[in-house]
Scaffold this active site. Structure first.
Site, PDB file in Angstrom:
ATOM      1  N   ASN A 100      -4.696   6.197  -0.473  1.00  0.00           N
ATOM      2  CA  ASN A 100      -3.882   6.656   0.651  1.00  0.00           C
ATOM      3  C   ASN A 100      -3.294   8.038   0.413  1.00  0.00           C
ATOM      4  OD1 ASN A 100      -4.435   4.354   2.042  1.00  0.00           O
ATOM      5  ND2 ASN A 100      -2.459   3.380   1.722  1.00  0.00           N
ATOM      6  N   GLU A 111      -6.641  -1.400  -6.347  1.00  0.00           N
ATOM      7  CA  GLU A 111      -5.822  -0.455  -7.109  1.00  0.00           C
ATOM      8  C   GLU A 111      -4.808  -1.256  -7.929  1.00  0.00           C
ATOM      9  OE1 GLU A 111      -5.702   3.623  -4.491  1.00  0.00           O
ATOM     10  OE2 GLU A 111      -4.513   1.950  -3.745  1.00  0.00           O
ATOM     11  N   SER A 138       0.819  -1.215   0.000  1.00  0.00           N
ATOM     12  CA  SER A 138       0.000   0.000   0.000  1.00  0.00           C
ATOM     13  C   SER A 138       0.849   1.260   0.000  1.00  0.00           C
ATOM     14  CB  SER A 138      -0.907   0.016   1.235  1.00  0.00           C
ATOM     15  OG  SER A 138      -0.123   0.058   2.418  1.00  0.00           O
ATOM     16  N   HIS A 163      -3.350  -3.812  -5.192  1.00  0.00           N
ATOM     17  CA  HIS A 163      -3.592  -3.378  -3.820  1.00  0.00           C
ATOM     18  C   HIS A 163      -5.038  -3.630  -3.406  1.00  0.00           C
ATOM     19  CE1 HIS A 163      -3.973   0.071  -0.710  1.00  0.00           C
ATOM     20  NE2 HIS A 163      -3.674  -1.058  -0.112  1.00  0.00           N
TER      21      HIS A 163
END
Length: 594
Positions: free
Chosen positions: A499, A461, A428, A449
């Site tokens: 993120n 992702e 991540s 991800h």
């Protein structure tokens, strides 16, 4: 100043927000005077109240008699002098200081001495408006959220000049309206918008840099964070010109480059492409004011993707933790044969047992039958050595977030896996290309991800490096769709989409707390009630883990070198003290030990 009784309320400005506020007040038994220089705006406001109350009658929420009472409490006027007998005046004209100043100057001449004057601004200085008033002690901010009848949050904003009695009276009124008020001081954006608009601005900049499509950015934040709308959809709803005004005000105070409006916001505003109200912003709509998105020149063409997908029949998952077992479950449910590899047979068996427990819960909740459960579990084969991945078509690593460990694992996968196998990392925050370079086939390596818990979260992702082959990218997108997940494409940089947008927002919430601007309870409430977030920032930080959050924020800061991304000192201090969130029993809040 004695606490005034607020039985008659004037609303100046009958746009969408003013109309909504007037409805809330009239339904709560207040006499409401709607004031707007536009006869058309007044007619729309009356029509909107008639329509909403008719729906309430049809749904048996109110009687026809109660509806008529509500309609009878709302009257409209063109002249601000109609506010003469109001106990409270709420100004919700457009976000232009000169226009608001003109309204307040006119009100000073007509309202009674005990009247409270409130501005609905979310960007301009309440203090400045108060200072220019003849009676600054009675001026405050009253920030409702759109749509006002549905949204529970109200921010009550006091300046250094505001009398406590006025604040108390308006706070009590908000509670009587069924809202949840929070009291804050005067600074651009207050709590909710102060956190929200920085996030929206970064999303706009991400799109402008062509890092990801508008559709993928919005899908990532909805599916990865549980948000009701993606950031670019939300900017179109708010109004891109309005967002730019708010960000300009925030930047003027903070000088944080993360608040400096992304150039695309100015370009779209100057072109008149201000969002839904104009029929076009980041997206194109079927008509001005419509919420219906229509395809345009920027709409992705799914058939135009490069590369032919490789065949995938068997999948290897490396790891023994929650994420590894969850990913193994996802693939097995979709019909793939899965090899679940851990550092020992015992750990692998425990990981499979975790899969079994999860499947049992699904059976108990009626989400799958016993036969499907047994067939799914039978497709998972535990193994204590990576050699068991020799014949898999796709190898997915889900080990500790440590680059050295991942590179060592990828070097082993390079040796063990057959030629043509796709090698994926679930990292991540670490560079995918660093894992790829640990192999002799970097073209076969990609990021995949998943989000925790993998069986429940729909987002994946898909992270492509500069070395990833077109066919590998096509393979992972196709597989992601087959396992009933939603793939979004992004490049190999820190934070990817979710993120990179989520953690600066969380970090800014910590800074807001550290500056004593608002309490953590008020900040959490503001983002849940005003922003539609499923969890407040401090609730989420405690769930994620403060140490994990700090590590991600450090990676983002190191990658982008933005001063505003530097981890909040309070977060660093809590981690140093061992306060890591729920898992340690204490983070921003304390938790009962299990």
């Amino acid at each position: 100043m004695d606490r005034p009784s607020l039985s008659t309320v004037a609303v100046v400005g009958l746009g969408t927000m003013g109309t909504g506020i007037a409805e809330v007040l009239a339904r709560a038994g207040r006499e409401v005077v709607g004031i707007d220089t536009s006869d058309e705006a007044a007619r729309r406001a009356v029509a909107a109240l008639e329509a909403s109350t008719a729906r309430s009658v049809a749904r048996e929420r109110i009687t026809e008699r109660e509806r008529q009472d509500v309609l009878g409490r709302f009257r409209t006027h063109r002249d601000v002098r109609a506010a003469a007998e109001a106990d409270l005046v709420i100004e919700v004209v457009p976000e232009e200081y000169a226009l608001k100043h003109e309204v307040f100057r006119a009100l000073d001449e007509v309202v009674k001495p005990t009247a409270v004057l409130a501005t609905g601004t979310n960007a301009l200085s309440v203090t400045r408006l108060a200072a220019d008033s003849a009676h600054p002690e009675r001026v405050l901010g009253l920030h409702f959220f759109n749509p006002a009848p549905a949204m529970k949050l109200v921010e009550v904003v006091s300046s250094v000049l505001t009398a406590p009695a006025a604040v108390d009276a308006v706070t009590e009124l908000a509670e009587e309206l069924g809202k949840e008020p929070i009291r804050v001081g005067d600074r651009p954006g207050f709590v909710a918008d102060g956190l929200l608009f920085g996030y929206l601005n970064q999303a706009a900049a991400m799109y402008e840099s062509q890092y990801a499509t508008r559709e993928d950015i919005d899908a990532a934040m909805k599916l990865g964070c549980g948000l009701p709308m993606g950031p670019l959809e939300l900017l179109d709803l708010i109004g891109i010109d309005t967002a730019r005004t708010v960000l300009d005000a925030m930047y003027a105070e903070s000088h944080d480059r993360l608040h400096a409006p992304a150039p695309i916001l100015g370009q779209l505003s100057r072109a008149g492409l201000t969002g839904r109200k104009a029929g076009r912003g980041f997206y194109t709509y079927d008509a001005p004011g419509s919420a219906v998105v229509v395809p345009d020149a920027l709409t992705p063409d799914a058939g135009a993707r490069r590369g032919t997908a490789r065949e995938v029949g068997t999948v290897g998952v490396a790891g023994s933790g929650t994420m590894a077992s969850g990913i193994a479950e996802v693939f097995a449910k979709a019909g793939y044969d899965v090899v679940l590899v851990a550092r020992s047979e015992e750990k692998a068996e425990k990981a499979k047992a975790r899969v079994a427990s999860s499947l049992d819960r699904s059976v108990k909740k009626g989400r799958m039958g016993q036969e499907d459960r047994d067939a799914t579990l039978a497709r998972v084969t535990p193994a204590g050595s990576l050699d068991a991945m020799a014949d898999v078509d796709l190898a997915v690593e889900a080990v500790a977030e440590d680059l050295g460990i991942k590179q060592e694992l990828f070097a082993t996968l390079d040796r063990v896996c057959r030629p043509g196998a796709v090698l994926a990392t679930t990292t991540s925050s670490l560079p995918v290309v660093a894992c790829a370079r640990a192999t002799g086939r970097p073209q076969d390596v990609i990021g995949m991800h998943f989000f925790n818990p993998a069986p429940a979260m729909k987002l994946v992702e898909v992270v492509r490096t500069v070395l990833t082959g077109d066919d590998v990218h096509a393979t992972v997108r196709e597989v992601t769709t087959r396992i009933r997940k939603h793939p979004v494409d992004c490049g190999d940089r820190a934070g990817f989409i979710v993120n990179a947008l989520l953690f600066p927002y969380l970090n800014n919430a910590v800074k807001m707390l550290d500056e004593h601007y608002a309490t953590l309870d008020d900040i959490d409430a503001a983002m849940k009630l005003g922003g539609g977030y499923p969890m407040g920032p401090f609730e989420l930080l405690d769930v994620v883990g403060l140490d994990v959050s700090l590590a991600i924020e450090r990676v983002l800061h190191e990658e982008f070198r933005e001063p505003g991304l530097a981890p909040a000192p309070l977060l660093e201090h809590l981690v140093a003290a061992g306060c890591l969130g729920r898992k340690s029993g204490r983070g921003f809040r304390e938790y009962a030990r299990r």
